[in-house]
Design a protein around this motif. Structure first.
Motif, short mmCIF file in Angstrom:
data_model
loop_
_atom_site.label_atom_id
_atom_site.label_comp_id
_atom_site.label_asym_id
_atom_site.label_seq_id
_atom_site.Cartn_x
_atom_site.Cartn_y
_atom_site.Cartn_z
N ALA A 1 0.84 -1.20 0.00
CA ALA A 1 0.00 0.00 0.00
C ALA A 1 0.88 1.26 0.00
CB ALA A 1 -0.91 -0.01 1.23
N ILE B 1 -3.69 4.52 3.35
CA ILE B 1 -4.04 3.50 2.35
C ILE B 1 -3.82 2.14 3.01
CG2 ILE B 1 -3.61 2.59 0.03
CD1 ILE B 1 -2.33 5.23 -0.72
N SER B 2 -4.87 1.32 3.01
CA SER B 2 -4.74 0.01 3.66
C SER B 2 -5.80 -0.96 3.13
CB SER B 2 -4.90 0.18 5.17
OG SER B 2 -4.91 -1.08 5.80
N GLN B 3 -5.34 -2.06 2.58
CA GLN B 3 -6.27 -3.08 2.10
C GLN B 3 -7.13 -3.58 3.24
OE1 GLN B 3 -8.13 -6.55 1.62
NE2 GLN B 3 -6.19 -6.83 2.69
N GLY C 1 -7.41 -2.38 6.34
CA GLY C 1 -7.97 -1.35 7.23
C GLY C 1 -7.63 -1.61 8.69
N THR D 1 -4.06 -2.46 9.69
CA THR D 1 -2.62 -2.47 9.93
C THR D 1 -2.26 -1.51 11.07
OG1 THR D 1 -2.24 -3.09 7.66
CG2 THR D 1 -0.37 -2.11 8.81
N VAL E 1 -1.42 -13.88 0.83
CA VAL E 1 -0.71 -12.93 1.71
C VAL E 1 -0.03 -11.84 0.88
CG1 VAL E 1 1.23 -12.70 3.31
CG2 VAL E 1 -0.49 -14.46 3.69
N ALA E 2 0.57 -12.23 -0.24
CA ALA E 2 1.22 -11.22 -1.08
C ALA E 2 0.15 -10.43 -1.83
CB ALA E 2 2.17 -11.90 -2.05
N SER E 3 0.14 -9.15 -1.61
CA SER E 3 -0.91 -8.32 -2.18
C SER E 3 -0.73 -8.13 -3.68
CB SER E 3 -0.86 -6.96 -1.47
OG SER E 3 -1.91 -6.17 -1.87
N GLU F 1 9.01 -11.96 -1.05
CA GLU F 1 7.94 -12.42 -0.17
C GLU F 1 7.58 -13.89 -0.41
OE1 GLU F 1 4.50 -9.24 0.97
OE2 GLU F 1 4.77 -9.57 -1.17
N ALA G 1 2.38 -12.22 7.55
CA ALA G 1 0.95 -12.24 7.89
C ALA G 1 0.21 -11.37 6.89
CB ALA G 1 0.75 -11.69 9.29
N LYS G 2 -1.03 -11.71 6.65
CA LYS G 2 -1.83 -10.92 5.71
C LYS G 2 -2.10 -9.55 6.29
CE LYS G 2 -4.17 -10.05 2.11
NZ LYS G 2 -3.27 -9.61 1.03
N VAL H 1 -1.02 -7.07 9.42
CA VAL H 1 -0.07 -6.92 10.52
C VAL H 1 -0.69 -6.00 11.57
CG1 VAL H 1 2.29 -6.27 11.13
CG2 VAL H 1 1.83 -7.34 8.94
C1 G6P Z 1 1.29 -6.97 5.17
C2 G6P Z 1 0.85 -7.72 3.92
C3 G6P Z 1 1.14 -6.88 2.69
C4 G6P Z 1 0.44 -5.53 2.82
C5 G6P Z 1 0.84 -4.80 4.10
C6 G6P Z 1 -0.06 -3.60 4.36
O1 G6P Z 1 2.69 -6.84 5.16
O2 G6P Z 1 1.54 -8.95 3.83
O3 G6P Z 1 0.66 -7.55 1.55
O4 G6P Z 1 0.79 -4.72 1.72
O5 G6P Z 1 0.67 -5.67 5.22
O6 G6P Z 1 -1.36 -4.06 4.57
P1 G6P Z 1 -2.67 -3.21 4.43
O7 G6P Z 1 -3.77 -4.15 4.80
O8 G6P Z 1 -2.55 -2.06 5.39
O9 G6P Z 1 -2.76 -2.74 3.02
#
Ligand code: G6P
Length: 617
Positions: free
Chosen positions: A313, A356-358, A360, A362, A408-410, A497, A611-612, A614
Motif C-alpha cells: 500500500a 491506504i490500507s487493504q 484497514g 494495519t 498474503v502477497a498483495s 515475499e 501475515a496478511k 499486521v
Molecule cells: C502486510 C501484507 C502486505 C500488505 C501490508 C499492508 O505486510 O503482507 O501484503 O501490503 O501488510 O497491509 P494493508 O492491509 O494495510 O494494506
C-alpha cells in the motif's frame, strides 16, 4: 465479497442454506442473514433473521430452528458497501409488508433517485443500503400490476435499475418459487432431485449436487421444486443443460486456480472494473467519489496531501504522489506509517492525511492516522475492508470494492489502490487547474485498463518461460524511474515475499550510486522500461548494466522492437497514459514472482514468517 445461497425443494431449507453460507465464508463478510418461507398456521409466512459478525452469531439467533420451518429459503453473507455492517443493513431485505425478500450481490448505481421516488410514494425504508431500494421497487410494481406473475414484475423493475446484480428473490404470495437473476455478478443453480440450490459460486452447492447450470449476464431463472425456466431479461427462453463439475470445494473457492494468489492476479481486470464502477463520468472528464462528498469543500482548499501506508500500500502511495503532483498540482508526501508515527510530523493548515490500507487494520497505519487526527488534520482512507477500524476512524474515504484478498502477497489490492489514486487525482485535479480535455483523456484511458490488464495476463506463458530460464539465479535487481520506480520496489517485494529469492528494488537513477557494484553475469536486472518520458534515461541504464555483462529482462511497451536488441528478454505491455503504466507493468512482475515461487515449491498463499494483516507493531 457478498455471497448468495437459496434453496427450493422437499427438504428443510434452513440447514441447507446455512451450509451454503458457511461454504462461502472464505470470501470474507461482515454480516449474514436468512429468510425462509413456510406454512405457519393457515397461511405462508416468511421468517427471517440477520446478524452482524460471523455466521455463528446468526445461528445463535436461529435457536433450534423450529421457527424457521419451510422448504424455500434464501440467505446472504454481506461485505458492506453502502452502510455499516450491522443487523438492519444485512440481507435479505424486505418490502414494507414483509412479503418480498431479496438477497443481492453488486451495486444499484441509481438507487438514490429510485429511493427518493419510492419515499415520496410512502415506502418505509429501514436500512441505508442500495439493495433495499430494489425490493421496494418490486413491491411498488407488484402493487400496481397484480395480474402479472412475480417474475414479470421483477423484470419490469430491473428495467429501471442501473448497476450490477446477482439476486435471489422470493414472495410469500407465491411460496413455491424463487426468482434468481444475474447481471455482472455471478450466480448459478445446483440441480438436485426435485430440488435446486442457488449459489453465487459453486462452493455453496457442492455439498448437495455437482450438476450445475451457470447463469449468464442478463438472465433470469424461475425455480419451482420440480423445474427451472431460464430466460433473458428481453424474455427469450434459454435452454441450457446442467454441467457436471469435478472440483473439490477447496478448488471451487479458488475458482479452479491452484492458489488464491493466482486467482487474485488473474481477476485484476474484474477488480479494477469494480473499483471504477459508477465513479467515472468520461464525457465530463470527472470522477464521482461518493465517499468524499461530505468533505468536498475541504478538499478544494487542501494545500498538501500526506499519505501514510505500509508494504504494498505504501508503494501504491508512492505512485499516487507522482499522479497527484503532476495532474492535480497538489504537493504530496508519502511516508511509511511506521516512520510517520514516531517522527514528529509537521502539519500546516490545509493539510489532508490519507491512509491506504487493504485490510484497514494495519497497526502502524492506524497509529499514523490517529496521530494525524489528534493534530486536527482532516483524514481520508483508501480501504478495501468495509467497516474496518481505519475505514471507521477516517473522516471520509473511498472503498476499493474488490472483495477479500486472501493471498498474503498483495496483488489485486495494489492495482485497485492505483485505480482509486488515479480517480482521486482526477477528482482533485478537476477541482483545480485540470482542463476538461485532460480529465476526459484520463477517464477514457482508465476505462480501458481492465481490457489492457487482460492483455498482459494473456502473455502469462511467455513470462513463465522467462522465469524458468532464470530459475537458478539467487539475486535480482529491479530498476525503474518516475512512475515505475515504486513498481520496481513492489516487484522486488513480491519476489522475496513468496519465493524467498533475494531481490532489491532501486531507482534506476540511483543505480550508479551503489547497486551497480553487484552486477556481473550471475546477477540479472529487471528493468521497467515502458516508452514514457524517462525511457531514454532508462535505456541508458540498461546499456550500463549490459556493459558489465549483467543479464537484463525488460518490461517494455508493445511496438518497441528496439529493446530486444540490447536486452536478453522483453515482456511487452500495451500503451497507456504514463501515469497509468504501473497498473500494467506490475502485472508481469506479480506473475514473475508467482512462477518463481512455484518452481521452488513454496507455499505461495502463506509465505513463511508473513501475515496478511499486521495488527501488531
Ligand atoms: C502486510 C501484507 C502486505 C500488505 C501490508 C499492508 O505486510 O503482507 O501484503 O501490503 O501488510 O497491509 P494493508 O492491509 O494495510 O494494506
Amino acid at each position: 465479497m457478498c455471497g448468495i445461497v437459496g434453496y427450493i425443494g422437499k427438504q428443510r431449507a434452513l440447514p441447507i442454506i446455512l451450509d451454503g453460507l458457511k461454504a462461502l465464508e472464505y470470501r470474507g463478510y461482515d454480516s449474514a442473514g436468512v429468510a425462509v418461507v413456510g406454512k405457519h398456521g393457515k397461511g405462508f409466512q416468511v421468517r427471517f433473521a440477520k446478524a452482524p459478525g460471523r455466521i455463528s452469531v446468526l445461528e445463535g439467533k436461529l435457536g433450534d430452528g423450529t421457527d424457521f420451518e419451510g422448504n424455500v429459503g434464501i440467505a446472504h453473507t454481506r461485505w458492506a458497501t453502502h452502510g455499516e455492517p450491522n443487523e438492519v443493513n444485512a440481507h435479505p431485505h424486505h418490502d414494507c409488508k414483509n412479503n418480498i425478500f431479496l438477497a443481492h450481490n453488486g451495486i444499484i448505481e441509481n438507487y438514490k433517485d429510485l429511493k427518493s421516488e419510492l419515499l415520496e410514494k410512502g415506502h418505509v425504508f429501514c436500512s441505508e443500503t442500495d439493495t433495499e431500494t430494489l425490493v421496494h421497487l418490486i413491491e411498488d410494481m407488484r402493487d400496481s400490476d397484480p395480474n402479472s406473475t412475480f417474475e414479470e414484475v421483477v423484470m419490469k423493475a430491473l428495467r429501471r435499475v442501473r448497476g450490477t446484480y446477482g439476486l435471489a428473490i422470493l414472495d410469500r404470495r407465491e411460496p413455491e418459487k424463487i426468482v434468481a437473476v444475474r447481471n455482472f455478478s455471478p450466480l448459478l443453480l445446483g440441480v438436485g432431485d426435485g430440488e435446486y440450490i442457488i449459489g453465487s459460486d459453486a462452493s455453496a452447492v457442492l455439498k448437495y449436487t455437482r450438476q450445475i447450470v451457470y447463469l449468464n449476464d442478463g438472465e433470469i431463472a424461475v425455480l419451482t421444486p420440480s423445474r427451472h425456466h431460464i430466460f433473458t431479461l428481453e424474455n427469450q427462453t434459454v435452454m441450457r443443460a446442467p454441467q457436471e463439475i469435478d472440483w473439490t470445494i477447496e478448488q471451487a473457492e479458488r475458482g479452479n486456480y491452484p492458489h488464491f494468489m493466482a486467482k487474485e492476479i488473474f481477476e485484476q481486470p474484474e477488480s479494477i472494473e469494480n473499483s471504477l464502477r459508477g465513479r467515472l463520468v468520461p464525457e465530463e472528464g470527472l470522477a464521482k467519489l461518493g465517499g468524499l462528498e461530505s468533505v468536498e469543500k475541504d478538499l478544494r482548499k487542501a494545500k498538501r496531501l500526506i499519505i501514510a501506508a505500509c508494504g504494498t500500500a505504501y508503494y501504491a502511495g508512492m505512485v499516487g504522489k507522482y499522479m497527484l503532483e503532476e495532474y492535480a498540482g497538489i504537493p504530496t508526501e508519502v511516508d511509511l506509517a511506521s516512520e510517520f508515527r514516531y517522527r514528529k510530523p509537521v502539519f500546516r493548515e490545509g493539510d489532508i492525511f490519507l491512509a491506504i490500507s487493504q485490510s484497514g487494520e494495519t497497526a502502524d497505519t492506524l497509529a499514523a492516522l490517529r496521530e494525524a487526527k489528534q493534530k486536527g488534520v482532516l483524514t481520508l482512507g483508501i480501504v478495501n475492508a468495509v467497516g474496518s477500524t481505519i475505514a471507521r476512524e477516517t473522516d471520509a474515504g473511498v472503498y476499493q470494492h474488490i472483495g477479500p484478498e486472501i493471498g498474503v502477497a498483495s496483488t489485486k489490492a495494489f492495482t485497485s489502490q492505483l485505480t482509486i489514486l488515479a480517480l482521486l487525482t482526477l477528482f482533485l485535479g478537476r477541482q483545480r487547474e485540470m482542463s476538461i480535455t485532460i480529465g476526459r483523456r484520463i477517464a477514457e484511458e482508465l476505462k480501458q485498463l481492465p481490457i489492457l490488464v487482460g492483455r498482459v495476463l494473456a502473455g502469462h506463458q511467455n513470462i513463465q518461460t522467462i522465469v524458468k530460464k532464470y530459475s537458478a539465479h539467487r539475486n535480482f535487481l529491479y530498476l525503474g524511474r518516475k512512475y515505475n520506480f515504486p513498481v520496481a520496489l513492489e516487484g522486488a517485494l513480491k519476489l522475496k515475499e513468496i519465493s524467498y529469492v533475494h531481490a532489491e528494488g532501486c531507482s534506476a537513477g540511483e543505480m550508479k550510486h551503489g547497486p551497480i557494484a553487484l552486477i556481473d553475469e550471475t546477477f540479472p536486472s529487471i528493468f521497467l522500461a515502458p516508452s514514457d518520458s524517462v525511457y531514454e534515461k532508462v535505456s541508458s541504464n540498461i546499456q550500463e548494466i549490459k556493459a558489465r555483462r549483467g543479464p537484463v529482462i525488460a518490461i517494455g511497451t508493445e511496438g518497441n522492437g528496439d529493446l530486444k536488441r540490447f536486452t536478453n528478454d522483453v515482456i511487452y505491455i500495451p500503451k497507456t497514459l504514463e501515469m497509468l503504466t504501473p497498473m500494467l507493468s506490475v502485472v508481469p512482475l506479480q506473475l514473475f514472482a508467482y512462477y518463481a515461487a512455484l518452481i521452488k515449491g513454496c507455499d505461495v498463499d502463506k509465505p513463511r514468517n508473513l501475515a496478511k494483516s499486521v495488527t501488531v507493531e
